[in-house]
Design a protein around this motif. Structure first.
Motif, PDB file in Angstrom:
ATOM      1  N   ILE A  53       0.856  -1.182   0.000  1.00 27.90           N
ATOM      2  CA  ILE A  53       0.000   0.000   0.000  1.00 27.90           C
ATOM      3  C   ILE A  53       0.892   1.232   0.000  1.00 27.90           C
ATOM      4  O   ILE A  53       1.926   1.253   0.683  1.00 27.90           O
ATOM      5  CB  ILE A  53      -0.993  -0.035   1.181  1.00 27.90           C
ATOM      6  CG1 ILE A  53      -1.829   1.241   1.210  1.00 27.90           C
ATOM      7  CG2 ILE A  53      -0.306  -0.258   2.513  1.00 27.90           C
ATOM      8  CD1 ILE A  53      -3.137   1.105   1.948  1.00 27.90           C
ATOM      9  N   THR A  54       0.516   2.209  -0.806  1.00 32.39           N
ATOM     10  CA  THR A  54       1.380   3.377  -0.984  1.00 32.39           C
ATOM     11  C   THR A  54       0.861   4.603  -0.245  1.00 32.39           C
ATOM     12  O   THR A  54       1.394   5.692  -0.404  1.00 32.39           O
ATOM     13  CB  THR A  54       1.494   3.728  -2.479  1.00 32.39           C
ATOM     14  OG1 THR A  54       0.168   3.937  -2.978  1.00 32.39           O
ATOM     15  CG2 THR A  54       2.160   2.616  -3.262  1.00 32.39           C
ATOM     16  N   ALA A  55      -0.215   4.412   0.512  1.00 33.44           N
ATOM     17  CA  ALA A  55      -0.791   5.563   1.210  1.00 33.44           C
ATOM     18  C   ALA A  55      -0.828   5.305   2.705  1.00 33.44           C
ATOM     19  O   ALA A  55      -1.277   4.256   3.137  1.00 33.44           O
ATOM     20  CB  ALA A  55      -2.204   5.833   0.698  1.00 33.44           C
ATOM     21  N   ASP A  56      -0.311   6.261   3.475  1.00 30.92           N
ATOM     22  CA  ASP A  56      -0.399   6.160   4.931  1.00 30.92           C
ATOM     23  C   ASP A  56      -1.540   7.078   5.385  1.00 30.92           C
ATOM     24  O   ASP A  56      -1.387   8.297   5.433  1.00 30.92           O
ATOM     25  CB  ASP A  56       0.936   6.599   5.542  1.00 30.92           C
ATOM     26  CG  ASP A  56       0.896   6.573   7.062  1.00 30.92           C
ATOM     27  OD1 ASP A  56      -0.215   6.377   7.627  1.00 30.92           O
ATOM     28  OD2 ASP A  56       1.956   6.750   7.684  1.00 30.92           O
ATOM     29  N   HIS A  57      -2.678   6.458   5.690  1.00 34.31           N
ATOM     30  CA  HIS A  57      -3.881   7.243   5.979  1.00 34.31           C
ATOM     31  C   HIS A  57      -3.733   8.154   7.191  1.00 34.31           C
ATOM     32  O   HIS A  57      -4.400   9.170   7.283  1.00 34.31           O
ATOM     33  CB  HIS A  57      -5.093   6.320   6.161  1.00 34.31           C
ATOM     34  CG  HIS A  57      -5.634   5.797   4.872  1.00 34.31           C
ATOM     35  ND1 HIS A  57      -4.931   4.935   4.067  1.00 34.31           N
ATOM     36  CD2 HIS A  57      -6.802   6.030   4.225  1.00 34.31           C
ATOM     37  CE1 HIS A  57      -5.636   4.647   3.002  1.00 34.31           C
ATOM     38  NE2 HIS A  57      -6.782   5.295   3.059  1.00 34.31           N
ATOM     39  N   SER A  58      -2.841   7.760   8.114  1.00 32.45           N
ATOM     40  CA  SER A  58      -2.726   8.575   9.328  1.00 32.45           C
ATOM     41  C   SER A  58      -2.101   9.942   9.008  1.00 32.45           C
ATOM     42  O   SER A  58      -2.140  10.857   9.815  1.00 32.45           O
ATOM     43  CB  SER A  58      -1.901   7.843  10.386  1.00 32.45           C
ATOM     44  OG  SER A  58      -0.555   7.749   9.972  1.00 32.45           O
ATOM     45  N   THR A  81     -15.764  11.848   4.429  1.00 28.78           N
ATOM     46  CA  THR A  81     -14.384  12.241   4.136  1.00 28.78           C
ATOM     47  C   THR A  81     -13.668  11.151   3.335  1.00 28.78           C
ATOM     48  O   THR A  81     -12.887  11.451   2.445  1.00 28.78           O
ATOM     49  CB  THR A  81     -13.591  12.544   5.422  1.00 28.78           C
ATOM     50  OG1 THR A  81     -13.757  11.456   6.305  1.00 28.78           O
ATOM     51  CG2 THR A  81     -14.041  13.817   6.078  1.00 28.78           C
ATOM     52  N   CYS A  82     -13.948   9.896   3.624  1.00 29.02           N
ATOM     53  CA  CYS A  82     -13.335   8.805   2.865  1.00 29.02           C
ATOM     54  C   CYS A  82     -13.764   8.898   1.399  1.00 29.02           C
ATOM     55  O   CYS A  82     -12.964   8.692   0.487  1.00 29.02           O
ATOM     56  CB  CYS A  82     -13.763   7.434   3.378  1.00 29.02           C
ATOM     57  SG  CYS A  82     -13.728   7.239   5.156  1.00 29.02           S
ATOM     58  N   LEU A  83     -15.054   9.219   1.198  1.00 25.01           N
ATOM     59  CA  LEU A  83     -15.608   9.190  -0.155  1.00 25.01           C
ATOM     60  C   LEU A  83     -15.042  10.295  -1.050  1.00 25.01           C
ATOM     61  O   LEU A  83     -15.137  10.208  -2.263  1.00 25.01           O
ATOM     62  CB  LEU A  83     -17.138   9.292  -0.091  1.00 25.01           C
ATOM     63  CG  LEU A  83     -17.828   8.086   0.573  1.00 25.01           C
ATOM     64  CD1 LEU A  83     -19.331   8.284   0.602  1.00 25.01           C
ATOM     65  CD2 LEU A  83     -17.469   6.787  -0.122  1.00 25.01           C
ATOM     66  N   LYS A  84     -14.440  11.304  -0.430  1.00 21.83           N
ATOM     67  CA  LYS A  84     -13.825  12.357  -1.243  1.00 21.83           C
ATOM     68  C   LYS A  84     -12.708  11.776  -2.092  1.00 21.83           C
ATOM     69  O   LYS A  84     -12.523  12.159  -3.241  1.00 21.83           O
ATOM     70  CB  LYS A  84     -13.281  13.469  -0.335  1.00 21.83           C
ATOM     71  CG  LYS A  84     -14.395  14.293   0.252  1.00 21.83           C
ATOM     72  CD  LYS A  84     -13.897  15.669   0.671  1.00 21.83           C
ATOM     73  CE  LYS A  84     -15.020  16.452   1.325  1.00 21.83           C
ATOM     74  NZ  LYS A  84     -14.831  16.555   2.782  1.00 21.83           N
ATOM     75  N   CYS A  85     -11.916  10.876  -1.534  1.00 18.44           N
ATOM     76  CA  CYS A  85     -10.865  10.223  -2.319  1.00 18.44           C
ATOM     77  C   CYS A  85     -11.395   8.947  -2.975  1.00 18.44           C
ATOM     78  O   CYS A  85     -11.191   8.719  -4.154  1.00 18.44           O
ATOM     79  CB  CYS A  85      -9.672   9.878  -1.433  1.00 18.44           C
ATOM     80  SG  CYS A  85      -8.825  11.335  -0.812  1.00 18.44           S
ATOM     81  N   HIS A  86     -12.070   8.120  -2.183  1.00 20.53           N
ATOM     82  CA  HIS A  86     -12.586   6.838  -2.707  1.00 20.53           C
ATOM     83  C   HIS A  86     -13.899   7.101  -3.422  1.00 20.53           C
ATOM     84  O   HIS A  86     -14.963   6.676  -2.978  1.00 20.53           O
ATOM     85  CB  HIS A  86     -12.764   5.846  -1.560  1.00 20.53           C
ATOM     86  CG  HIS A  86     -11.471   5.439  -0.937  1.00 20.53           C
ATOM     87  ND1 HIS A  86     -10.651   4.487  -1.495  1.00 20.53           N
ATOM     88  CD2 HIS A  86     -10.831   5.873   0.175  1.00 20.53           C
ATOM     89  CE1 HIS A  86      -9.565   4.344  -0.756  1.00 20.53           C
ATOM     90  NE2 HIS A  86      -9.648   5.179   0.273  1.00 20.53           N
ATOM     91  N   ASN A  87     -13.803   7.785  -4.558  1.00 19.59           N
ATOM     92  CA  ASN A  87     -15.016   8.320  -5.170  1.00 19.59           C
ATOM     93  C   ASN A  87     -15.871   7.286  -5.904  1.00 19.59           C
ATOM     94  O   ASN A  87     -16.935   7.612  -6.409  1.00 19.59           O
ATOM     95  CB  ASN A  87     -14.689   9.527  -6.050  1.00 19.59           C
ATOM     96  CG  ASN A  87     -13.664   9.171  -7.114  1.00 19.59           C
ATOM     97  OD1 ASN A  87     -13.478   7.992  -7.432  1.00 19.59           O
ATOM     98  ND2 ASN A  87     -12.983  10.172  -7.639  1.00 19.59           N
TER      99      ASN A  87
END
Lengths: 123, 359
Positions: A53-58, A81-87
């Motif tokens: 995984i290339t994204a560190d959500h924290s 807020t998640c859905l803004k990226c995970h569209n």
């Protein structure tokens, strides 16, 4: 039917033979690796599943909420807020049975079958 | 942020039916951190298990999760990953192949069964092995008190009576019922006519011996007494949860079936005659989780015997269960014949051996 009975007979014969054959023959059936176990180990070899995984959500600013604000936030607001990226996530999820609680027909349209439909149960 | 754990999926699936282990006999909170003995796949690594998450088998695509859905089988074909890399991993065969057992001795006979007997039938000899599951639920005694109490607990700590819900029976280490199963179930909806003179099967496994896609599968059968419309002869949908403080129609507010059924049926857009009764019902769940270690698999004799596990399945011949006098006689002649042959063969070899020594 007849074939089955025949097979059973053959089986009984074979069993009798097995019983009588000296012990050394049973050593051929050894403990290690039945095909089903070897295959399953092969199929799930990567333990734990190799996933990068290339994204560190924290580290995402969007997900850093003010501790005071967090106390009164509703879960749905976090999801927003998640859905803004995970569209695509919501679009996908709305197509699934976990959302509709109904069975689908061949064209993917929800039917009357299901807890969200007209099914009945006894619990 | 990561993939869902067993606990994530389990926060709904372990508590179906309103509590832990109520609905499924093979999915409950003991699978959060089970030992291999309970489940060889989800069992912890320390106990020798594989620590599989749910999605290790229930593979996903765009949030669609592989598995059986109402009248759709979990997988259309039982293919191994070697045959089809892109297939879902949901079937036992996906990982283990179609011939999982050793090919020598008695074990090779096991492989001959896999076309007619589902893996689960032999590998999950009993379900609900860690905590009891609800096996029956009598709604007709709800709304009253038992011994003046609104809740009565049984010896294992699980409630056996609750005013809101009625009376229950819980069981542990349950031997499943076996039925032919093609991966689909038939369901009764509130629109389907029922025959209230007997036990009404609200869902039923489809399949038969003659269908090449059907196999014998183990089921938990949950029995109940549930409300139905006595005149229209259909099941009813009662309105249980109060919508708000004023909602007097909800059963869990007024304990009045009449109001609750009227309101529930209206909400579902169904007719209701105004006369209700209670009918015996059954609801089946395929048993597929809690695969036990191989030593615990069923013995031949648990099926191949009179009054064995498959006693109730008809329409096909099973050696040992269905004795046909002639075959028995023929069988024993065969056994004795074989023993005599082996004995003679042995003597001949012995004699031959002696001769060689003499040379």
């Amino acid at each position: 039917m007849l074939k089955r009975k025949g097979r059973w007979l053959a089986m009984t014969l074979a069993a009798a033979l097995l019983m009588a054959v000296p012990v050394c023959a049973s050593a051929a059936v050894e403990e290690d690796g039945a095909p089903g176990r070897r295959m399953a180990i092969q199929a799930t070899k990567a333990k734990p599943i190799v996933r990068t995984i290339t994204a560190d959500h924290s580290k995402f600013k969007e997900l850093q909420f003010d501790p005071e604000q967090e106390k009164t936030m509703r879960p749905e607001e976090v999801t927003q807020t998640c859905l803004k990226c995970h569209n695509q996530a919501a679009l996908q999820f709305h197509q699934t049975i976990h959302w509709t609680w109904r069975d689908f027909d061949e064209n993917g349209k929800p039917t009357d079958l299901g807890k969200g439909g007209l099914s009945v149960n006894n619990f | 942020m990561g993939r869902p754990s067993r606990q994530n999926c389990g926060s709904c699936h372990f508590y179906g039916g309103g509590g832990d282990a109520v609905k499924h006999g093979d999915l409950d909170s003991s699978l959060v951190k089970p030992a291999k003995n309970l489940d060889v796949h989800m069992g912890t690594l320390e106990s020798g298990g594989q620590n599989f998450t749910c999605s290790r088998c229930h593979t996903t695509r765009n949030h669609h999760i592989a598995g059986r859905i109402y009248d759709k089988p979990a997988a259309l074909e039982r293919k191994s990953l070697l045959q089809d890399d892109l297939g879902d991993k949901i079937m036992c065969e996906s990982c283990h192949g179609m011939q999982p057992h050793k090919s020598g001795g008695m074990d090779s006979k096991l492989n001959d069964h896999v076309d007619k007997v589902a893996c689960q039938s032999c590998h999950i000899a009993e379900f609900a092995r860690s905590q009891p599951t609800k096996m029956s639920w009598d709604w007709s005694v709800a709304g009253q008190l038992r011994d003046g109490k609104a809740k009565v607990k049984g010896p294992d700590g699980k409630a056996v009576f609750v005013k809101k819900k009625g009376a229950f029976v819980w069981e542990q280490n349950v031997v499943p019922e076996y039925y032919w199963f093609d991966g689909t179930l038939d369901y009764v909806t509130v629109e389907d006519p029922i025959d209230p003179t007997g036990e009404v099967w609200l869902n039923r496994p489809n399949g038969s011996y003659d269908d090449p896609f059907s196999r014998i599968m183990p089921f938990k059968v949950h029995r109940g007494k549930t409300p139905y419309d006595k005149v229209n002869k259909v099941m009813v949908i009662p309105h249980l949860f109060p919508r708000n403080k004023e909602d007097k129609d909800a059963y869990w507010k007024s304990f009045d079936w009449q109001k609750a059924i009227k309101s529930g049926m209206k909400y579902a857009g169904q007719k209701y005659s105004g006369e209700y009764g209670f009918v015996d019902t059954a609801y089946v769940f395929p048993t597929t989780h809690m695969v036990a270690p191989r030593e615990k698999a069923l013995d031949c004799a648990q099926c191949h015997t009179k009054d064995g596990r498959l006693e109730n399945l008809e329409g096909f011949y099973m050696p040992g269960r269905d004795s046909v006098e002639l075959i028995n006689a023929a069988g024993w002649t065969g056994v004795i014949g074989a023993l005599v042959a082996v004995f003679i063969h042995g003597v001949m070899r012995f004699v031959a051996g002696l001769r060689r020594k003499e040379d």
